[in-house]
Design an enzyme around this catalytic site. Sequence first.
Site, mmCIF file in Angstrom:
data_model
loop_
_atom_site.group_PDB
_atom_site.id
_atom_site.type_symbol
_atom_site.label_atom_id
_atom_site.label_comp_id
_atom_site.label_asym_id
_atom_site.label_seq_id
_atom_site.Cartn_x
_atom_site.Cartn_y
_atom_site.Cartn_z
ATOM 1 C CG ASP A 46 -0.398 46.987 38.260
ATOM 2 O OD1 ASP A 46 -1.405 46.796 38.970
ATOM 3 O OD2 ASP A 46 0.121 46.087 37.555
ATOM 4 C CE1 TYR A 51 3.626 41.430 35.630
ATOM 5 C CE2 TYR A 51 3.591 43.666 36.454
ATOM 6 C CZ TYR A 51 2.946 42.603 35.873
ATOM 7 O OH TYR A 51 1.623 42.715 35.519
ATOM 8 C CG HIS A 108 -0.232 37.901 38.332
ATOM 9 N ND1 HIS A 108 1.069 38.311 38.362
ATOM 10 C CD2 HIS A 108 -0.746 38.440 37.198
ATOM 11 C CE1 HIS A 108 1.335 39.065 37.301
ATOM 12 N NE2 HIS A 108 0.241 39.155 36.578
#
Length: 277
Positions: A46, A51, A108
């Site tokens: 994931d 990120y 997100h």
Amino acid sequence: MTTVPQIVLDGDVAIPQLGFGVFQIKPEDTAAAVSQALEAGYRHIDTAQMYGNEAQVGKAVAESGIPRDEIFVTSKLSNAAHDPAAAREATERSVDALGGPMDLYLIHWPMPAVGDFVQTWRTMQEFTEQGLTRAIGVSNFQIPHLRRLLDETDVVPAVNQIEVHPYLQQGPLRAFGREHGIVTEAWSPIAQGDVLDDPVLLALAAETGRSVAQVVLRWHLQRGDVVFPKSADPARMRENFALFDFTLNDDQTARIDALDAGRRRGPDPDEFNWIPD
Ligand code: NDP
């Protein structure tokens, strides 16, 4: 070799119920961490564009020697890319970084004060049609956000990835998902470590001969959610994967259920409207 149960998402895409999360793993450490996780047996990773480590996930997956169709990769649309044109461009960048199509792609955050997440959801539907991802879903959506998607569009999100752990059990949101065929994915499943010194959980760990992290992760699995704990440490990666040779009984799960405190570790999705640079 441990067999991780799979959950079939809408559209016949099977997701391993236990995966590995890479939030807060630095890009320079990510390829090694993902390689170690794959070695430990994880087949579900994931990540997210925000990120900053998708390329390193892609590299580790490509170099693993494991057939790509045996690894499930999720990524997420950046908060900076809700606008349809920006979403198309950001998605192509994610696919390039990952070295190919995703298995699951999520909005997100709903960003309710910034844009129109219903329009963003309609744009996401193009990405399955174009073969950029096998399934689409959302993350951090609350019941009113989900209701709008159900009322105003034709496609039900395959998953809703939300914060869930013993201190924030999300009863109504999980029940809403169940009712509408939306699988719940539990992020921060051990509350980023906050639950590890809880006296009730320590007692359960002693009783079962397992670690607190294992007890809590097992509880998530028995509730039917998908989880992907993060660890940068290979021993803890293995510990978090060793969940299939014990079960919690009804009394033990009830004692964890009683810890619900409605307490978030992360941001409140109704108020979180942060956009990265
Ligand atoms: P977790 O609940 O997985 O906790 C991770 C923390 O716990 C790290 O500090 C880790 O340290 C420590 N830890 C892990 N395993 C153990 C263990 N067995 N014993 C002791 N400590 C342990 O938090 P995350 O926030 O990382 O959540 C997991 C994943 O969920 C993320 O990586 C990401 O993929 C996803 N996520 C999604 C969000 C979203 O908005 N959609 C938001 C947040 C997370 P160490 O690394 O040193 O082992």
